[in-house]
Design an enzyme around this catalytic site. Sequence first.
Site, short mmCIF file in Angstrom:
data_model
loop_
_atom_site.label_atom_id
_atom_site.label_comp_id
_atom_site.label_asym_id
_atom_site.label_seq_id
_atom_site.Cartn_x
_atom_site.Cartn_y
_atom_site.Cartn_z
N HIS A 174 23.62 63.30 77.01
CA HIS A 174 23.31 61.88 77.23
C HIS A 174 22.25 61.39 76.23
O HIS A 174 21.54 60.44 76.52
CB HIS A 174 22.84 61.61 78.66
N SER A 295 16.47 49.21 49.75
CA SER A 295 16.71 47.84 50.18
C SER A 295 16.15 46.92 49.12
O SER A 295 15.10 47.20 48.53
CB SER A 295 16.02 47.59 51.52
N LYS A 301 12.23 51.12 52.39
CA LYS A 301 13.47 51.64 52.97
C LYS A 301 14.13 52.72 52.12
O LYS A 301 14.18 52.65 50.91
CB LYS A 301 14.49 50.49 53.16
N GLU A 308 26.51 56.76 56.60
CA GLU A 308 26.93 55.49 57.22
C GLU A 308 28.33 55.09 56.75
O GLU A 308 29.17 54.64 57.52
CB GLU A 308 25.95 54.37 56.86
N LYS A 343 53.84 54.27 52.31
CA LYS A 343 53.07 54.88 51.22
C LYS A 343 51.61 54.47 51.18
O LYS A 343 50.71 55.31 51.08
CB LYS A 343 53.74 54.60 49.89
#
Length: 477
Positions: A174, A295, A301, A308, A343
């Site tokens: 969980h 970023s 970042k 992802e 295809k």
Amino acid sequence: MSMSNFDKNKTEQAQPSLTNQAWGGRFNEPVDEFVARFTASVDFDQRLYRQDIQGSIAHAQMLTQANVLSTDERDQIIDGLQAIAAEIEAGTFDWSVGLEDVHMNIEAALTARIGNVGKKLHTGRSRNDQVATDIRLWLRDQIDMLKPLFTKLQQGMIELAAAESDTIMPGFTHLQTAQPVTFGHHLLAWNEMLERDFSRLNDCRARLNQSPLGAAALAGTTYPIDREFTAAQMGFDKPTENSLDSVSDRDFAIEFCAFASILMTHMSRMSEELVLWTSAQFQFISLPDRFCTGSSIMPQKKNPDVPELVRGKTGRVTGHLIALLTLMKSQPLAYNKDNQEDKEPLFDAVDTVRDCLRAFGDMIPAIESNKSSMYEAARRGFSTATDLADYLVGKGIAFRDSHEIVGKSVAYGVAENKDLSEMSLEELQQFSDHISADVFDVLTLEGSVAARNHIGGTAPMQVRAAASRALAQLACR
Ligand code: ARG
């Protein structure tokens, strides 16, 4: 495909032939220009050219043995086809939408090159068995290209697992901390998924490796063909059994996309964990900068773009599986033009899986674990509570009662902000007088993982043994 190619071809064909020379005989007007474009597949099926030529060469050899072609005619055909292959590879071949598909483009080029002998190649076959043969050959080649990518990824994953066999991290159910596990054990769980995927890929290859050539349009042919011969020439195990099924079956493409969808689902699960683990909240691992991007607005970042994207690409592959299942649903026997739609989904599924396996194969071995934050996270979540309950069972208490005792100890720990292993013996004894000093052997994370010492368990020595078994299995491929 450029406009000018199409227009040029159309002009060439307007006179003397009314429409496509391969089937124009019974037509009274040329095919509508839009319809010609709408029904053509050459823009995408030219990708099958190598397999188309391989099949044609096998067919020409067989026709010679059947006395339909002379050896001289056969040699002219084979030389012509090989010259066409070279032209295509050099990028100088003039593909024409007016000639509909890869098969008729190559056949027309052959006749243009060697004259009327070229027109004999299509004796005893149809584009229906031809295309079915081409796709099987193509997919088989692609599967053989995917296999080493799989093995490279698994090898890197298993080696990392062995190196991380002592690294303790929280195991989750969980997504809540459940019990401590080793990072190596987690990585070997991923490898199990890939191992099953690899065996599904092998199954798909084994089932598709039969030759449809000779089924002709749908019923077989009146020529004395030798299907065993062409099957062997092309490396197929044997000819397919039934001509109607041969030209209409696309199970093998569906089966490949089913394999691919399951693999992508697995890689998306791995991706999800990688994304979570690289976050500031987890900080379990870091990925080298070369697998991440920044970023344009937030200078701090470092985004895990590769996992992802793999997670995102899962959708398109599953989409291709659904597309093929829907394509085949309710199709009557035998060939239908619908099948031309097989295809693009298949090609894209192969390309996507290839790129994702390659990206993972490079990235997984480069994962750097942050052992101290994994360890801290495992300590924070009362992850050895089950070990305390098992300890009390060992002291003669029924499991349900020990569960209750440990529940109370955890509630105390939450209130006091203390992990079970941080409590004193006196604190623990408040909940049961069966607890003595040996309890600390099981309350430590190291004691907890080491105790799960059986095949499939998370104990470091089991993880090392499992990793060597997995590597030995790879070596047998
Ligand atoms: N381009 C066609 C396909 O991909 C080849 C077979 C066409 N056969 C036919 N009878 N129209 O399926």
